[in-house]
Design a protein around this motif. Structure first.
Motif, short mmCIF file in Angstrom:
data_model
loop_
_atom_site.label_atom_id
_atom_site.label_comp_id
_atom_site.label_asym_id
_atom_site.label_seq_id
_atom_site.Cartn_x
_atom_site.Cartn_y
_atom_site.Cartn_z
N LEU A 116 1.23 -0.46 -0.30
CA LEU A 116 0.00 0.08 -0.06
C LEU A 116 0.64 1.40 0.18
O LEU A 116 1.84 1.63 1.08
N PHE A 117 0.75 1.58 -0.82
CA PHE A 117 1.46 3.47 -1.20
C PHE A 117 0.54 4.59 -0.28
O PHE A 117 -0.84 4.06 -0.63
N ALA A 118 0.70 4.90 0.48
CA ALA A 118 0.15 5.57 1.42
C ALA A 118 1.01 6.85 2.17
O ALA A 118 1.72 7.01 1.98
N MET A 119 -0.45 7.93 2.57
CA MET A 119 0.55 8.74 3.67
C MET A 119 -0.34 9.17 4.77
O MET A 119 -1.61 8.69 4.59
N PRO A 120 0.08 9.07 5.80
CA PRO A 120 0.03 9.61 7.12
C PRO A 120 -1.96 10.76 6.57
O PRO A 120 -1.00 11.89 6.19
N GLY A 121 -2.74 10.36 7.03
CA GLY A 121 -3.70 11.80 7.37
C GLY A 121 -4.62 11.41 5.94
O GLY A 121 -5.83 12.10 5.99
N GLN A 173 4.30 1.02 2.26
CA GLN A 173 5.20 2.38 1.12
C GLN A 173 5.26 4.09 1.86
O GLN A 173 3.77 4.16 0.63
N TRP A 174 5.67 4.37 2.79
CA TRP A 174 5.18 6.08 3.09
C TRP A 174 5.34 6.75 1.69
O TRP A 174 6.57 6.80 1.36
N VAL A 175 4.24 7.78 1.25
CA VAL A 175 4.73 8.78 0.23
C VAL A 175 4.18 9.51 0.94
O VAL A 175 3.53 10.30 1.36
N ASN A 176 4.93 11.30 1.02
CA ASN A 176 5.69 12.39 1.50
C ASN A 176 4.58 13.26 0.93
O ASN A 176 5.37 13.23 -0.17
N LEU A 177 3.01 13.78 0.50
CA LEU A 177 3.01 14.08 -0.54
C LEU A 177 3.68 16.19 -0.52
O LEU A 177 3.54 16.55 -1.38
N MET A 178 3.92 15.94 1.19
CA MET A 178 3.94 17.74 1.13
C MET A 178 4.91 18.12 0.14
O MET A 178 6.13 18.62 0.70
N ASN A 179 6.64 17.03 -0.13
CA ASN A 179 7.60 16.96 0.15
C ASN A 179 8.36 17.09 -1.17
O ASN A 179 9.08 16.98 -2.38
N GLY A 180 6.53 15.89 -2.05
CA GLY A 180 6.58 16.02 -3.12
C GLY A 180 7.03 14.71 -3.86
O GLY A 180 6.89 14.86 -5.61
N ASP A 181 6.80 13.62 -2.71
CA ASP A 181 7.73 11.97 -3.28
C ASP A 181 6.52 11.99 -4.95
O ASP A 181 6.84 10.88 -5.02
N HIS A 182 5.47 12.14 -4.80
CA HIS A 182 4.23 12.36 -5.41
C HIS A 182 4.62 12.28 -6.81
O HIS A 182 3.83 12.05 -7.76
N ILE A 219 4.71 3.99 -10.71
CA ILE A 219 4.05 3.13 -10.14
C ILE A 219 2.53 4.16 -9.95
O ILE A 219 1.68 3.26 -10.32
N ASN A 220 2.41 4.75 -10.22
CA ASN A 220 1.55 5.81 -10.22
C ASN A 220 0.88 6.72 -10.79
O ASN A 220 1.58 8.07 -9.92
N PRO A 221 0.50 7.16 -12.31
CA PRO A 221 1.05 8.08 -13.33
C PRO A 221 0.15 9.02 -12.67
O PRO A 221 -0.04 10.06 -13.48
N LYS A 222 -1.20 8.52 -12.16
CA LYS A 222 -2.13 10.02 -11.85
C LYS A 222 -1.42 11.03 -10.71
O LYS A 222 -1.81 11.67 -10.05
N SER A 223 -0.04 10.12 -9.96
CA SER A 223 0.43 11.50 -8.91
C SER A 223 -0.32 11.09 -7.53
O SER A 223 -0.39 12.53 -6.83
N LYS A 224 -0.99 9.81 -7.26
CA LYS A 224 -1.79 10.23 -6.22
C LYS A 224 -2.38 8.99 -4.95
O LYS A 224 -1.06 8.30 -5.80
N VAL A 225 -2.48 9.38 -4.14
CA VAL A 225 -2.50 8.40 -3.26
C VAL A 225 -3.82 8.00 -2.64
O VAL A 225 -4.38 9.01 -2.75
N PRO A 226 -4.58 6.76 -2.21
CA PRO A 226 -3.36 4.87 -2.39
C PRO A 226 -3.25 4.76 -3.71
O PRO A 226 -3.77 4.76 -4.53
N ALA A 227 -1.88 3.84 -3.73
CA ALA A 227 -2.22 2.70 -4.81
C ALA A 227 -1.87 1.60 -4.18
O ALA A 227 -1.38 1.55 -3.07
N LEU A 228 -2.17 0.95 -4.47
CA LEU A 228 -2.18 -0.76 -4.37
C LEU A 228 -1.12 -1.33 -5.83
O LEU A 228 -1.67 -1.37 -6.32
N ALA A 229 -0.06 -2.20 -5.15
CA ALA A 229 0.46 -3.14 -5.62
C ALA A 229 0.49 -4.30 -5.36
O ALA A 229 0.65 -4.62 -3.66
#
Length: 211
Positions: free
Chosen positions: A6-11, A31-40, A48-58
């Motif tokens: 699961l690609f996710a960000m807390p909150g 796998q944590w993805v920090n949206l605030m840091n622009g990881d997405h 992994i996800n060309p939509k640049s969003k979470v969640p994504a489930l591999a």
């Protein structure tokens, strides 16, 4: 090793999938993805996800996106967890998907407009965006409030994925000072959710990820 990641960000809304995986007692990796840091927005994540969003489930090399479909997949893969009520007809199954889409396409966008109006308008117009979102939220959530008037959960006395999605919506709004004073059933629903083991475990994992 688990074949589910699961690609996710807390909150974020990935909390819904996280709660469901915990409810199902699934073997999975986060796998944590920090949206605030622009990881997405990185090239690596866009693969992994060309939509640049979470969640994504591999799942075994394949990636599934969009909340309703991820929820439906988890529910189907872990039938013993009863994440969505068993139904007798195809139409009833489509109704469940419709319920999930109500959260994802009707309420969820309003949450973002209420909490982060500057995503959609210049600072001078942000107040108007937030006010319009608030009015629309009250209209949509009043229906949810009424549905919860005579039952503990969305589908009566059976807890479901819908309750996890509603919980994320409300807790996200509360972080932005949204009042539940006129929505007592939703307030009680949130309290009930906070006592559930899967929710406690999911929130603890988010808390650890933020440290």
């Amino acid at each position: 090793m688990s074949n589910i990641t699961l690609f996710a960000m807390p909150g974020s809304c990935s909390r819904v999938s996280l709660i469901l995986l915990e409810e199902a007692k699934a073997d999975y990796h986060i796998q944590w993805v920090n949206l605030m840091n622009g990881d997405h927005k990185t090239a690596e994540f866009k693969q992994i996800n060309p939509k640049s969003k979470v969640p994504a489930l591999a799942i075994a090399g394949e990636v599934l996106t969009e909340n309703p479909m991820i929820i439906k997949y988890i529910s189907t893969q872990f039938p013993k967890a009863n994440l969505l009520p068993k139904v007798d007809t195809g139409l009833a199954e489509y109704q469940q998907i419709s319920d999930l889409c109500f959260c994802s396409s009707t309420i969820h966008p309003l949450v973002t407009r209420f909490c982060i109006p500057t995503f959609f308008a210049e600072e001078s117009c942000a107040t108007s965006v937030k006010e319009k979102a608030l009015a629309a939220l009250h209209e949509g959530l009043t229906w949810v409030e009424q549905r919860l008037a005579d039952s503990t959960w969305w589908y009566g006395e059976q807890w479901s994925a819908m309750d996890a999605y509603i919980f994320w919506i409300i807790t996200r709004l509360q972080r932005c000072n949204f009042s539940l004073s006129d929505l007592p059933n939703l307030a009680q629903h949130t309290e009930n959710m906070l006592k559930r083991d899967s929710v406690i475990w999911a929130l603890e994992k988010e808390k650890l990820a933020n440290q």
